[in-house]
Scaffold this active site. Structure first.
Site, PDB file in Angstrom:
ATOM      1  N   SER A 151      -4.057   0.764 -10.496  1.00  0.00           N
ATOM      2  CA  SER A 151      -3.317   2.001 -10.752  1.00  0.00           C
ATOM      3  C   SER A 151      -3.840   2.656 -12.029  1.00  0.00           C
ATOM      4  CB  SER A 151      -1.830   1.688 -10.941  1.00  0.00           C
ATOM      5  OG  SER A 151      -1.154   2.811 -11.453  1.00  0.00           O
ATOM      6  N   TYR A 164       3.722  -3.325 -15.485  1.00  0.00           N
ATOM      7  CA  TYR A 164       2.918  -2.834 -14.362  1.00  0.00           C
ATOM      8  C   TYR A 164       1.481  -2.512 -14.809  1.00  0.00           C
ATOM      9  CZ  TYR A 164       1.859   0.230 -10.331  1.00  0.00           C
ATOM     10  OH  TYR A 164       1.299   0.824  -9.221  1.00  0.00           O
ATOM     11  N   LYS A 168      -1.807  -4.304 -13.427  1.00  0.00           N
ATOM     12  CA  LYS A 168      -2.791  -3.536 -12.667  1.00  0.00           C
ATOM     13  C   LYS A 168      -4.172  -3.564 -13.320  1.00  0.00           C
ATOM     14  CE  LYS A 168      -0.780  -2.047  -8.952  1.00  0.00           C
ATOM     15  NZ  LYS A 168      -1.034  -2.850  -7.729  1.00  0.00           N
TER      16      LYS A 168
HETATM   17  N1  NAD Z   1       2.138   5.249  -4.525  1.00  0.00           N
HETATM   18  C1  NAD Z   1       1.302   5.439  -5.518  1.00  0.00           C
HETATM   19  O1  NAD Z   1       1.042   6.574  -5.944  1.00  0.00           O
HETATM   20  C2  NAD Z   1       0.623   4.270  -6.157  1.00  0.00           C
HETATM   21  C3  NAD Z   1      -0.102   4.498  -7.332  1.00  0.00           C
HETATM   22  C4  NAD Z   1      -0.784   3.462  -7.910  1.00  0.00           C
HETATM   23  C5  NAD Z   1      -0.763   2.209  -7.323  1.00  0.00           C
HETATM   24  N2  NAD Z   1      -0.040   1.993  -6.200  1.00  0.00           N
HETATM   25  C6  NAD Z   1      -0.068   0.638  -5.615  1.00  0.00           C
HETATM   26  O2  NAD Z   1      -0.236   0.703  -4.231  1.00  0.00           O
HETATM   27  C7  NAD Z   1       0.442  -0.395  -3.609  1.00  0.00           C
HETATM   28  C8  NAD Z   1       1.380   0.109  -2.518  1.00  0.00           C
HETATM   29  O3  NAD Z   1       2.377   0.908  -3.110  1.00  0.00           O
HETATM   30  P1  NAD Z   1       3.317   1.919  -2.299  1.00  0.00           P
HETATM   31  O4  NAD Z   1       3.361   3.161  -3.090  1.00  0.00           O
HETATM   32  O5  NAD Z   1       2.930   1.974  -0.880  1.00  0.00           O
HETATM   33  O6  NAD Z   1       4.745   1.178  -2.510  1.00  0.00           O
HETATM   34  P2  NAD Z   1       5.880   0.739  -1.486  1.00  0.00           P
HETATM   35  O7  NAD Z   1       7.038   0.310  -2.333  1.00  0.00           O
HETATM   36  O8  NAD Z   1       6.094   1.784  -0.450  1.00  0.00           O
HETATM   37  O9  NAD Z   1       5.245  -0.541  -0.751  1.00  0.00           O
HETATM   38  C9  NAD Z   1       5.146  -1.802  -1.349  1.00  0.00           C
HETATM   39  C10 NAD Z   1       5.472  -2.849  -0.295  1.00  0.00           C
HETATM   40  O10 NAD Z   1       5.287  -4.156  -0.880  1.00  0.00           O
HETATM   41  C11 NAD Z   1       6.303  -4.997  -0.377  1.00  0.00           C
HETATM   42  N3  NAD Z   1       6.482  -6.144  -1.276  1.00  0.00           N
HETATM   43  C12 NAD Z   1       7.062  -6.151  -2.497  1.00  0.00           C
HETATM   44  N4  NAD Z   1       7.070  -7.387  -3.020  1.00  0.00           N
HETATM   45  C13 NAD Z   1       6.448  -8.197  -2.112  1.00  0.00           C
HETATM   46  C14 NAD Z   1       6.128  -9.581  -2.082  1.00  0.00           C
HETATM   47  N5  NAD Z   1       6.470 -10.399  -3.085  1.00  0.00           N
HETATM   48  N6  NAD Z   1       5.482 -10.078  -1.006  1.00  0.00           N
HETATM   49  C15 NAD Z   1       5.143  -9.280   0.044  1.00  0.00           C
HETATM   50  N7  NAD Z   1       5.435  -7.949   0.067  1.00  0.00           N
HETATM   51  C16 NAD Z   1       6.073  -7.412  -0.995  1.00  0.00           C
HETATM   52  C17 NAD Z   1       7.534  -4.109  -0.280  1.00  0.00           C
HETATM   53  O11 NAD Z   1       8.509  -4.632   0.592  1.00  0.00           O
HETATM   54  C18 NAD Z   1       6.919  -2.779   0.180  1.00  0.00           C
HETATM   55  O12 NAD Z   1       6.962  -2.634   1.579  1.00  0.00           O
HETATM   56  C19 NAD Z   1       1.140  -1.144  -4.743  1.00  0.00           C
HETATM   57  O13 NAD Z   1       0.323  -2.220  -5.178  1.00  0.00           O
HETATM   58  C20 NAD Z   1       1.238  -0.110  -5.839  1.00  0.00           C
HETATM   59  O14 NAD Z   1       1.315  -0.681  -7.116  1.00  0.00           O
HETATM   60  C21 NAD Z   1       0.665   2.999  -5.604  1.00  0.00           C
END
Ligand code: NAD
Length: 303
Positions: A151, A164, A168
């Site tokens: 991230s 976080y 990351k």
């Molecule tokens: N959305 C963004 O803009 C963004 C930005 C930077 C990084 N990210 C990264 O992308 C990834 C996906 O994020 P997202 O935005 O789709 O979030 P989201 O919350 O929609 O999805 C995350 C999923 O991970 C699952 N999860 C949480 N803990 C878990 C565990 N211990 N074991 C198995 N599953 C687990 C949750 O149930 C959820 O479905 C993450 O790693 C997040 O840090 C997202």
């Protein structure tokens, strides 16, 4: 032949958001997909078996092959069960996508040890556990691919996310180390830093016209826009690509920099605190980084 034909893929956190689109796109590209998700809240509270199963149903309805798994990435034993479940179901494992994530945002001076640990456990420890569980399979078959989610909160910075950001940026170090240690076994490891409108960033307030306009633009950053890069990285077309960090935001793809010396100063007789102040710092200062947050660097609207 489809890009991921014959491959067995594990996508963690694939019950929603970006991970769900990874699972759908990889299945559409011919992969057999282990859809892992514990079905928890953004904060990591509660569990539900439904999200993983719903994504599996969706993939099967479209003619794809998928299996659900609801073990947590955040524990060594259960992370091993995730990998084993893919091997048991599909006979092999070719790709690990470390995508599962939670948030426990809090200003550093108020962050509890529990908030720190919960986020480090899912992101950094979870990425290590699942990667490490897959490593013997990758080593013995002399091939394998890791895609980890990082991230710009870690790569650049953000307020209220010490847990976080540290996790990351730690994942970037983990990915580079895996890329180095496993290159001789044809194993590749890369990171994606996504920007996408998911429930994770869906809590931004929309009270004023200005806030509503900003959120309207952020909503154009569809989660499905991240998937093509993940499919490509997982495919044999990316066979020489390892140790890199990409960012994706709607229709933009970025190659991110990695830390290298920017400028050096040298004094043959060595340094004192005084000469560092009078010589080294003035010489280096022009290259200091401002206290940027992600939004200061990615300051234009998503395209
Ligand atoms: N959305 C963004 O803009 C963004 C930005 C930077 C990084 N990210 C990264 O992308 C990834 C996906 O994020 P997202 O935005 O789709 O979030 P989201 O919350 O929609 O999805 C995350 C999923 O991970 C699952 N999860 C949480 N803990 C878990 C565990 N211990 N074991 C198995 N599953 C687990 C949750 O149930 C959820 O479905 C993450 O790693 C997040 O840090 C997202």
């Amino acid at each position: 032949m489809k890009a991921l034909e014959g491959k067995s893929v594990v996508v963690t956190g694939a019950g929603g958001g970006i991970g769900r689109d990874f699972a759908l796109a990889m299945a559409a590209a011919g992969a057999r997909v282990l859809v892992n998700d514990i079905g928890t809240s953004v904060k990591g509270e509660g569990r539900d078996t439904a999200p993983a199963q719903l994504v599996v149903n969706e993939i099967r309805q479209q003619g794809g092959v998928a299996v659900a798994n609801t073990d947590s990435v955040a524990d060594w034993e259960s992370a091993n069960r995730i990998v084993q479940s893919a091997v048991d179901s599909f006979g092999r494992i070719d790709v690990v996508v470390n995508n599962a994530g939670i948030l426990r945002d809090r200003f550093f001076f108020n962050m509890s040890v529990e908030e720190w640990r919960a986020v480090i456990d899912v992101h950094l420890n979870g990425s290590f556990y699942v990667s490490r569980a897959a490593a013997p399979h990758f080593k013995s078959q002399n091939s394998g691919c890791y895609v980890h989610m990082t991230s710009t909160s870690g790569l650049v910075g953000n307020l209220g996310q010490a847990n976080y950001s540290a996790a990351k940026l730690g994942i970037v170090g983990l990915s580079k180390s895996i890329a180095l240690d496993m290159a001789k076994y044809n194993v590749r490891s890369n990171c994606i830093s996504p920007f996408a409108w998911s429930r994770m960033i869906g809590s931004i307030p929309t009270e004023t016209d200005e806030q509503r306009a900003r959120v309207g633009k952020l909503k154009s950053m569809k989660t499905a826009k991240i998937a093509p890069l993940a499919v490509f990285l997982a495919s044999d077309a990316a066979r020489d690509l390892t140790g890199q960090v990409f960012a994706v935001r709607a229709n933009e793809i970025f190659l991110m920099s990695q830390s290298r010396p920017l400028r050096s100063v040298h004094r043959a007789e060595g340094w004192t605190a005084e000469t560092i102040s009078s010589h080294a710092i003035p010489a280096l200062k022009a290259h200091f980084y401002p206290l940027d947050r992600s939004q200061d660097v990615f300051s234009w609207d998503p395209l």
